[in-house]
Design a protein around this motif. Structure first.
Motif, PDB file in Angstrom:
ATOM      1  N   ALA A 185       0.834  -1.208   0.000  1.00 34.38           N
ATOM      2  CA  ALA A 185       0.000   0.000   0.000  1.00 34.38           C
ATOM      3  C   ALA A 185       0.867   1.256   0.000  1.00 34.38           C
ATOM      4  O   ALA A 185       0.578   2.223  -0.715  1.00 34.38           O
ATOM      5  N   ILE A 186       1.940   1.259   0.772  1.00 33.00           N
ATOM      6  CA  ILE A 186       2.857   2.402   0.798  1.00 33.00           C
ATOM      7  C   ILE A 186       3.470   2.608  -0.581  1.00 33.00           C
ATOM      8  O   ILE A 186       3.547   3.744  -1.077  1.00 33.00           O
ATOM      9  N   LEU A 187       3.889   1.530  -1.209  1.00 30.37           N
ATOM     10  CA  LEU A 187       4.474   1.647  -2.550  1.00 30.37           C
ATOM     11  C   LEU A 187       3.452   2.188  -3.546  1.00 30.37           C
ATOM     12  O   LEU A 187       3.786   3.023  -4.393  1.00 30.37           O
ATOM     13  N   ARG A 188       2.208   1.753  -3.440  1.00 34.23           N
ATOM     14  CA  ARG A 188       1.159   2.270  -4.331  1.00 34.23           C
ATOM     15  C   ARG A 188       0.985   3.782  -4.139  1.00 34.23           C
ATOM     16  O   ARG A 188       0.814   4.521  -5.100  1.00 34.23           O
ATOM     17  N   ILE A 189       0.999   4.221  -2.893  1.00 36.21           N
ATOM     18  CA  ILE A 189       0.877   5.655  -2.597  1.00 36.21           C
ATOM     19  C   ILE A 189       2.037   6.413  -3.232  1.00 36.21           C
ATOM     20  O   ILE A 189       1.846   7.446  -3.882  1.00 36.21           O
ATOM     21  N   LEU A 190       3.248   5.901  -3.050  1.00 35.52           N
ATOM     22  CA  LEU A 190       4.426   6.582  -3.598  1.00 35.52           C
ATOM     23  C   LEU A 190       4.419   6.559  -5.127  1.00 35.52           C
ATOM     24  O   LEU A 190       4.847   7.531  -5.761  1.00 35.52           O
ATOM     25  N   GLY A 223       4.047  11.663   7.221  1.00 30.57           N
ATOM     26  CA  GLY A 223       2.750  11.989   7.827  1.00 30.57           C
ATOM     27  C   GLY A 223       1.595  11.848   6.851  1.00 30.57           C
ATOM     28  O   GLY A 223       0.486  11.464   7.229  1.00 30.57           O
ATOM     29  N   ASP A 224       1.840  12.155   5.579  1.00 24.19           N
ATOM     30  CA  ASP A 224       0.797  12.008   4.559  1.00 24.19           C
ATOM     31  C   ASP A 224       0.478  10.534   4.326  1.00 24.19           C
ATOM     32  O   ASP A 224      -0.676  10.175   4.078  1.00 24.19           O
ATOM     33  N   GLU A 232      -3.187   8.083   5.050  1.00 23.06           N
ATOM     34  CA  GLU A 232      -3.804   7.207   4.047  1.00 23.06           C
ATOM     35  C   GLU A 232      -4.037   5.776   4.550  1.00 23.06           C
ATOM     36  O   GLU A 232      -4.815   5.046   3.952  1.00 23.06           O
ATOM     37  N   LEU A 233      -3.346   5.394   5.594  1.00 29.97           N
ATOM     38  CA  LEU A 233      -3.390   4.000   6.047  1.00 29.97           C
ATOM     39  C   LEU A 233      -3.998   3.880   7.445  1.00 29.97           C
ATOM     40  O   LEU A 233      -3.868   4.797   8.257  1.00 29.97           O
ATOM     41  N   PRO A 234      -4.603   2.734   7.735  1.00 29.52           N
ATOM     42  CA  PRO A 234      -5.187   2.520   9.068  1.00 29.52           C
ATOM     43  C   PRO A 234      -4.154   2.018  10.070  1.00 29.52           C
ATOM     44  O   PRO A 234      -4.381   1.052  10.802  1.00 29.52           O
ATOM     45  N   LEU A 235      -2.993   2.666  10.077  1.00 27.48           N
ATOM     46  CA  LEU A 235      -1.883   2.250  10.931  1.00 27.48           C
ATOM     47  C   LEU A 235      -1.344   3.447  11.692  1.00 27.48           C
ATOM     48  O   LEU A 235      -1.443   4.590  11.238  1.00 27.48           O
ATOM     49  N   SER A 236      -0.705   3.171  12.810  1.00 27.47           N
ATOM     50  CA  SER A 236      -0.095   4.249  13.589  1.00 27.47           C
ATOM     51  C   SER A 236       1.148   4.778  12.879  1.00 27.47           C
ATOM     52  O   SER A 236       1.710   4.123  12.000  1.00 27.47           O
ATOM     53  N   GLN A 237       1.577   5.950  13.288  1.00 28.08           N
ATOM     54  CA  GLN A 237       2.764   6.572  12.696  1.00 28.08           C
ATOM     55  C   GLN A 237       3.986   5.695  12.900  1.00 28.08           C
ATOM     56  O   GLN A 237       4.793   5.519  11.983  1.00 28.08           O
ATOM     57  N   SER A 238       4.124   5.099  14.073  1.00 25.85           N
ATOM     58  CA  SER A 238       5.303   4.272  14.343  1.00 25.85           C
ATOM     59  C   SER A 238       5.306   3.013  13.479  1.00 25.85           C
ATOM     60  O   SER A 238       6.362   2.574  13.013  1.00 25.85           O
ATOM     61  N   GLN A 246       8.071   1.947  10.605  1.00 21.84           N
ATOM     62  CA  GLN A 246       8.758   0.649  10.548  1.00 21.84           C
ATOM     63  C   GLN A 246       8.682   0.053   9.143  1.00 21.84           C
ATOM     64  O   GLN A 246       9.661  -0.485   8.634  1.00 21.84           O
ATOM     65  N   HIS A 247       7.519   0.158   8.511  1.00 22.37           N
ATOM     66  CA  HIS A 247       7.371  -0.360   7.150  1.00 22.37           C
ATOM     67  C   HIS A 247       8.210   0.444   6.161  1.00 22.37           C
ATOM     68  O   HIS A 247       8.826  -0.126   5.250  1.00 22.37           O
ATOM     69  N   LEU A 248       8.259   1.745   6.340  1.00 24.95           N
ATOM     70  CA  LEU A 248       9.115   2.586   5.491  1.00 24.95           C
ATOM     71  C   LEU A 248      10.583   2.197   5.660  1.00 24.95           C
ATOM     72  O   LEU A 248      11.333   2.146   4.684  1.00 24.95           O
TER      73      LEU A 248
END
Length: 110
Positions: A30-35, A44-45, A49-55, A59-61
């Motif tokens: 999902a992060i890759l799709r956003i990018l 922060g953006d 977009e995701l149902p996950l916490s910032q932390s 970690q995924h980034l």
């Protein structure tokens, strides 16, 4: 614990496995799709977009960055992420080669 014996595999297989591991979580996909859609994005953006916490997003980034699929530039307190074009093309080519090597075996397969 035993060792993973990574020295028994080719550098190509190890790199492909690294890319595959980075792609092995739906949040990272999902992060890759956003990018891919936005070209670049502040952490922060992505969190918005995701149902996950910032932390968790961070970690995924980190995993995607360690695999080399994305890169990040620090701008003050913000980090702007984007696809690493060279690694992206390499991963795409490696996966394409792997999948294109498949030939159907007909009815005699398991």
């Amino acid at each position: 614990m035993g060792t993973t014996k990574t020295e028994a595999f080719t550098a190509t297989d190890l790199l492909l496995a690294k890319y595959a591991k980075a792609l092995a979580h739906p949040a990272r996909v999902a992060i890759l799709r956003i990018l891919l859609e936005r070209q670049s994005c502040i952490c922060g953006d992505i969190v918005e977009e995701l149902p996950l916490s910032q932390s968790t997003v961070s970690q995924h980034l980190k995993e995607l960055k360690e695999a080399g699929l994305i890169k990040g530039d620090i701008d003050g307190k913000k980090v702007c992420y984007c696809i690493d074009e060279q690694a992206w093309k390499q991963a795409q080519q490696m996966l394409q080669v792997l999948f294109s090597n498949y030939t159907p075996c007909g009815t005699n397969c398991c």
